[in-house]
Design a protein around this motif. Structure first.
Motif, mmCIF file in Angstrom:
data_model
loop_
_atom_site.group_PDB
_atom_site.id
_atom_site.type_symbol
_atom_site.label_atom_id
_atom_site.label_comp_id
_atom_site.label_asym_id
_atom_site.label_seq_id
_atom_site.Cartn_x
_atom_site.Cartn_y
_atom_site.Cartn_z
ATOM 1 N N ASN A 327 0.842 -1.192 0.000
ATOM 2 C CA ASN A 327 0.000 0.000 0.000
ATOM 3 C C ASN A 327 0.882 1.249 0.000
ATOM 4 O O ASN A 327 1.780 1.373 0.840
ATOM 5 C CB ASN A 327 -0.893 0.016 1.245
ATOM 6 C CG ASN A 327 -1.790 -1.203 1.318
ATOM 7 O OD1 ASN A 327 -2.659 -1.383 0.494
ATOM 8 N ND2 ASN A 327 -1.559 -2.050 2.317
ATOM 9 N N ILE A 328 0.634 2.174 -0.910
ATOM 10 C CA ILE A 328 1.405 3.407 -0.985
ATOM 11 C C ILE A 328 0.633 4.524 -0.297
ATOM 12 O O ILE A 328 -0.471 4.877 -0.710
ATOM 13 C CB ILE A 328 1.688 3.801 -2.446
ATOM 14 C CG1 ILE A 328 2.302 2.624 -3.218
ATOM 15 C CG2 ILE A 328 2.599 5.021 -2.481
ATOM 16 C CD1 ILE A 328 3.635 2.166 -2.684
ATOM 17 N N LEU A 329 1.213 5.065 0.774
ATOM 18 C CA LEU A 329 0.563 6.183 1.453
ATOM 19 C C LEU A 329 0.724 7.471 0.663
ATOM 20 O O LEU A 329 -0.131 8.353 0.704
ATOM 21 C CB LEU A 329 1.151 6.378 2.853
ATOM 22 C CG LEU A 329 0.594 5.492 3.979
ATOM 23 C CD1 LEU A 329 1.253 5.864 5.301
ATOM 24 C CD2 LEU A 329 -0.909 5.619 4.085
ATOM 25 N N GLY A 330 1.834 7.609 -0.045
ATOM 26 C CA GLY A 330 2.045 8.803 -0.842
ATOM 27 C C GLY A 330 3.509 9.135 -0.939
ATOM 28 O O GLY A 330 4.382 8.341 -0.581
ATOM 29 N N LYS A 331 3.805 10.311 -1.467
ATOM 30 C CA LYS A 331 5.189 10.739 -1.609
ATOM 31 C C LYS A 331 5.338 12.164 -1.085
ATOM 32 O O LYS A 331 4.405 12.964 -1.089
ATOM 33 C CB LYS A 331 5.647 10.649 -3.059
ATOM 34 C CG LYS A 331 4.896 11.558 -4.019
ATOM 35 C CD LYS A 331 5.439 11.388 -5.436
ATOM 36 C CE LYS A 331 4.686 12.297 -6.423
ATOM 37 N NZ LYS A 331 5.202 12.160 -7.787
ATOM 38 N N ILE A 332 6.549 12.453 -0.639
ATOM 39 C CA ILE A 332 6.870 13.759 -0.072
ATOM 40 C C ILE A 332 8.052 14.332 -0.839
ATOM 41 O O ILE A 332 9.070 13.653 -1.035
ATOM 42 C CB ILE A 332 7.225 13.638 1.425
ATOM 43 C CG1 ILE A 332 6.032 13.043 2.203
ATOM 44 C CG2 ILE A 332 7.605 14.987 2.008
ATOM 45 C CD1 ILE A 332 6.383 12.628 3.601
ATOM 46 N N GLY A 333 7.912 15.547 -1.305
ATOM 47 C CA GLY A 333 8.980 16.179 -2.059
ATOM 48 C C GLY A 333 10.141 16.590 -1.178
ATOM 49 O O GLY A 333 10.122 16.450 0.047
ATOM 50 N N GLU A 334 11.176 17.100 -1.818
ATOM 51 C CA GLU A 334 12.353 17.560 -1.087
ATOM 52 C C GLU A 334 12.093 18.930 -0.472
ATOM 53 O O GLU A 334 11.450 19.782 -1.077
ATOM 54 C CB GLU A 334 13.549 17.625 -2.025
ATOM 55 C CG GLU A 334 13.981 16.255 -2.556
ATOM 56 C CD GLU A 334 15.235 16.339 -3.401
ATOM 57 O OE1 GLU A 334 16.341 16.376 -2.813
ATOM 58 O OE2 GLU A 334 15.111 16.389 -4.632
ATOM 59 N N TYR A 335 12.612 19.115 0.725
ATOM 60 C CA TYR A 335 12.486 20.391 1.425
ATOM 61 C C TYR A 335 13.858 21.068 1.488
ATOM 62 O O TYR A 335 14.890 20.397 1.471
ATOM 63 C CB TYR A 335 11.971 20.187 2.855
ATOM 64 C CG TYR A 335 10.480 19.940 2.945
ATOM 65 C CD1 TYR A 335 9.611 20.972 3.271
ATOM 66 C CD2 TYR A 335 9.941 18.685 2.699
ATOM 67 C CE1 TYR A 335 8.242 20.757 3.364
ATOM 68 C CE2 TYR A 335 8.574 18.447 2.788
ATOM 69 C CZ TYR A 335 7.735 19.492 3.122
ATOM 70 O OH TYR A 335 6.376 19.270 3.209
ATOM 71 N N GLU A 336 13.817 22.384 1.568
ATOM 72 C CA GLU A 336 15.068 23.094 1.792
ATOM 73 C C GLU A 336 15.619 22.708 3.156
ATOM 74 O O GLU A 336 14.888 22.320 4.054
ATOM 75 C CB GLU A 336 14.833 24.610 1.726
ATOM 76 C CG GLU A 336 14.416 25.110 0.350
ATOM 77 C CD GLU A 336 14.273 26.610 0.333
ATOM 78 O OE1 GLU A 336 14.591 27.251 1.359
ATOM 79 O OE2 GLU A 336 13.850 27.143 -0.712
ATOM 80 N N ARG A 337 16.915 22.848 3.295
ATOM 81 C CA ARG A 337 17.571 22.433 4.542
ATOM 82 C C ARG A 337 16.915 23.090 5.752
ATOM 83 O O ARG A 337 16.750 24.304 5.805
ATOM 84 C CB ARG A 337 19.054 22.799 4.490
ATOM 85 C CG ARG A 337 19.846 22.263 5.680
ATOM 86 C CD ARG A 337 21.326 22.511 5.482
ATOM 87 N NE ARG A 337 22.096 21.969 6.593
ATOM 88 C CZ ARG A 337 22.478 20.711 6.707
ATOM 89 N NH1 ARG A 337 22.138 19.857 5.757
ATOM 90 N NH2 ARG A 337 23.189 20.286 7.724
ATOM 91 N N ALA A 338 16.516 22.274 6.712
ATOM 92 C CA ALA A 338 15.862 22.770 7.923
ATOM 93 C C ALA A 338 16.110 21.772 9.036
ATOM 94 O O ALA A 338 16.593 20.662 8.814
ATOM 95 C CB ALA A 338 14.363 22.957 7.687
ATOM 96 N N SER A 339 15.764 22.144 10.258
ATOM 97 C CA SER A 339 15.926 21.229 11.384
ATOM 98 C C SER A 339 14.943 20.073 11.251
ATOM 99 O O SER A 339 13.924 20.165 10.560
ATOM 100 C CB SER A 339 15.682 21.964 12.703
ATOM 101 O OG SER A 339 14.321 22.354 12.802
#
Length: 358
Positions: A327-339
């Motif tokens: 089951n695929i919950l989804g995908k998350i893109g890349e974020y700029e560097r952060a904590s």
């Protein structure tokens, strides 16, 4: 609801009045408090009444012969840096009442065979989500923290439980109190503890609503836990109904300990960055779990979900086209560097966990 019978003895009547008022206001449904400023009166009361936990000021000289054998006894001291006094546990009298309550509950849990009648809110059973990384750096810990934040924002009672051998929950969550996973491991290994009560006594709560157990004092402490220990822990915490959701962040190792975590989870969530290495490693884990499932006659495969993390270019599910049952919950893109906590907060707003949150 069973109330713990707590006795506090201190020569300072002003302190007794203040702590009595605070306990009455905040913990009257959990603690039945009796306060004394004179030892003679204390001894007479204990002789005639059952007491669960006794906290006595170090200004008193206690005669142990006048105390029942099964009473949980600790000294009230002025300094937070004193752990023990005269061979007994020490509790700082000037710390926050929440910390004092947890100390009382911890003492009671280690000698009590009683199970408090915890009532959950709502009608759904406690759900357990366990997060695993397909390869190093895929972001499973950030996703586990994000799931907790998502649940807390939805008003759910959620426990974050980091069971990585070198886990660092403080990266995401912080709260006052010098206790954590090590104390729980020691208590379970002694086999004389009410696990649910012990967990409640050790759990901290962030201002954002997420409850969590702090990291072990030494990474090796977690290695003391067996398959039976983790199964007992998970089942007892679920049955206590203290939390609606338990989110476990742990290592991807196919030993009995980690298989037990998977078996006792409602959803097994793998996180991949969709790289060739990450996907290849997941496929090896997946096929190993199929063999374990068939051999042990347990359900694992149907509970597996995948989240693609740190990727903007792929088609959802394309990398696992040869494993259609995942089951695929989804995908998350890349974020700029952060904590890490900033990333977790941002991801918690995406609604990626909506499919599994009731």
């Amino acid at each position: 609801m069973v109330r713990i019978k707590l006795v506090i003895a201190d020569k300072d009547q002003i302190y007794l009045n203040r702590i009595s008022n605070v306990i009455s206001a905040k913990y009257s449904n959990k603690l039945e408090l009796f306060a004394f400023s004179k030892l003679e009166t204390l001894y007479e009361f204990i002789k005639e009444n059952k007491v669960d936990v006794l906290l006595v000021s170090d200004a008193f000289e206690i005669d142990d012969r006048k105390l029942p054998e099964k009473i949980d006894f600790a000294y009230l001291v002025d300094s937070p840096n004193i752990d023990k006094l005269n061979g007994k546990k020490a509790v700082c009298k000037y710390t926050k009442i929440d910390i004092i309550y947890k100390a009382v509950l911890s003492m009671y849990s280690e000698n009590s065979s009683n199970v408090l009648n915890f009532k959950k809110q709502g009608s759904s059973d406690t759900k357990v989500f366990s997060f695993f990384s397909c390869s190093g750096g895929d972001g499973a810990s950030v996703l586990a923290a994000a799931c907790c934040l998502d649940l807390a924002k939805k008003g759910k009672r959620v426990l974050y439980l980091n069971l990585e051998q070198c886990g660092t929950p403080r990266v995401f969550f912080n709260a006052e109190g010098d206790f954590g996973l090590s104390e729980l491991v020691y208590a379970i290994k002694r086999n004389k503890v009410n696990v649910a009560l012990k967990v409640e006594s050790l759990v901290k709560k962030e201002s954002n609503g997420v409850s969590f157990l702090d990291e072990a004092k030494a990474s090796l402490d977690l290695l003391e836990m067996t398959e039976e220990d983790i199964s007992l822990l998970m089942k007892d915490v679920v049955n206590s109904q203290l939390f609606e959701y338990i989110v476990i962040d742990t290592d991807t190792i196919l030993t009995d300990f980690y298989i037990s975590i998977m078996f006792n989870s409602d959803n097994i969530i793998f996180v991949s960055d969709a790289s060739d290495v990450s996907v290849s490693k997941f496929k090896r884990v997946y096929h190993s779990l199929k063999i374990i499932q068939e051999h042990r006659k347990i359900n694992l495969i149907e509970k597996i979900y995948m989240i693609y993390n740190k990727t903007n270019t792929m088609n959802e599910g394309s990398y696992l086209s040869d494993i259609p049952s995942v089951n695929i919950l989804g995908k998350i893109g890349e974020y700029e560097r952060a904590s890490s906590i900033a990333l977790a907060n941002s991801i918690s707003e995406l609604g990626i966990f909506n499919k599994i949150i009731i």
